[in-house]
Design an enzyme around this catalytic site. Sequence first.
Site: not given
Length: 535
Positions: A254, A212
């Site tokens: 990851e 956001d």
Amino acid sequence: MGQPSARTHDDWWRSAAIYQVYVRSFADGDGDGTGDLAGVRARLPYLAELGVDALWFTPWYLSPLADGGYDVADYRVIDPAFGTLAEAEKLIAEARELGIRTIVDIVPNHVSDQHPWFRAAVAAGPGSPERELFHFRAGRGENGELPPNDWPSQFAGSTEPVWTRLPDGEWYLHLFTPEQPDLNWAHPAVRQEHEDVLRFWFERGVAGVRIDSAALLAKDPALPDFTEGRGPSPFVDRDELHDIYRAWRAVADEYDAIFVGEVWLPDSERFARYLRPDELHTAFNFSFLACPWDAERLRTSIDETLAEHAPVGAPATWVLCNHDVTRTVTRYGRADTGFDFTAKEFGTPTDLELGTRRARSAALLSLALPGAVYVYQGEELGLPEADIPRESIQDPMHFRSGGTDPGRDGCRVPLPWEAGAPYAGFGGEPWLPQPAGWAAYAADRQGEDPASMLSLYRAALRLRRSAAGFGDGPLTWLPAPEGVLAFDRTDGLRCVVNLSGTPAELPAHTSVLLTSGPLDAEGRLPQDTAAWLRA
């Protein structure tokens, strides 16, 4: 029930159809009038049948709801109104079994004033380490009675200051409401906390994060006054942001997770920097969302969008509406079919029949463009913007405008599911009132009508997933009369949209895959109608 997506490779996000869930208004599972995770879980078969690849959830975290959940008190706790963390984990897993991934919303610019960090900062007083996590300053004026600077609010139309003074005399910064204090992203603890939050959700199976207000985090440490048009801005699109997102990208990599940024920037070169290979994967395309229903301007928006993404190899995203924007059916039925926050006003006339016809056509246009597409809940039902009685409005944008802005509640009215049930099958008495006649848009009724908006979206998303030529890839414009958009994708896929005032001849084709409305008696494409063809 729908089948899992055939796209299992790592770049699913380049061509995904993503459905935005505003939990509070989606479906109420426990009957208290507020949408919740139980309601979403119960409607997963509907979403699978619709044919979407992922769900983006607006904030579902613990929040006082001063700004619809974008004032987060704890990122590791689901708000009790929505359910529990265990339910969220079940939802993520159950959706994934249906081939639907989950994207959650992170709000890094600010937290709630009820967040433990801010409460500790207020209690600790001026000069404390706790206040270094935010932007606390002494005021200007003889007695510090004036705000530290003149920055404008990020709520369009608001004239209220972005600083609030505490009883101890210091002011704190909030680019949005006073209940949303801005974090100090120059502080290492702020950066570390957000990286930990990302890992928390990735560990729970989340496939991506929507960021956001992604261009607002970093601030000029001097907090100077703001001068329109003079760069660089002290609080928008600062260069320091890119180090933050590079660190985030390392975390996402990851887990093979992705980011989509909410980045409102007029400079296409600056915008593209956020999409470099070591930063965000995608960003929302607001120029297309706000573009009027005009062939030339839509083509320009499409061309500019593809051009600004090309240098960094990122896929474009396409969206017609979201939880902040006037619904497509209503907007396209107005004299001004564009969108601008500052232009919103009460009582704007709308031709819903015209708007619906255009919205159907726009759905096929957006779903045929290269890249990913977002569908805001209820768009597949053709919901119009609801007129909320003034006494029922809850959106702070309305109140901070002095009551002149209708706010965003009109696109957040709880969904209609069953035409014959109380509250159109949403659950208990909704937190926002449903307009009279809302049941006419109910999903169960539309599912039985082959000419409905829902049937159109189901057919389009089914083709988009199974047929050749859709998703990411090249686009080639075709010669077309004025007011007509026509382009080829790969494998002979052809899209034609008629925005002119007269019926248009279809280009050469071997079959018609789908149209947004019937062709005329001569086999031509009527005004405000779109067609998918196979050349």
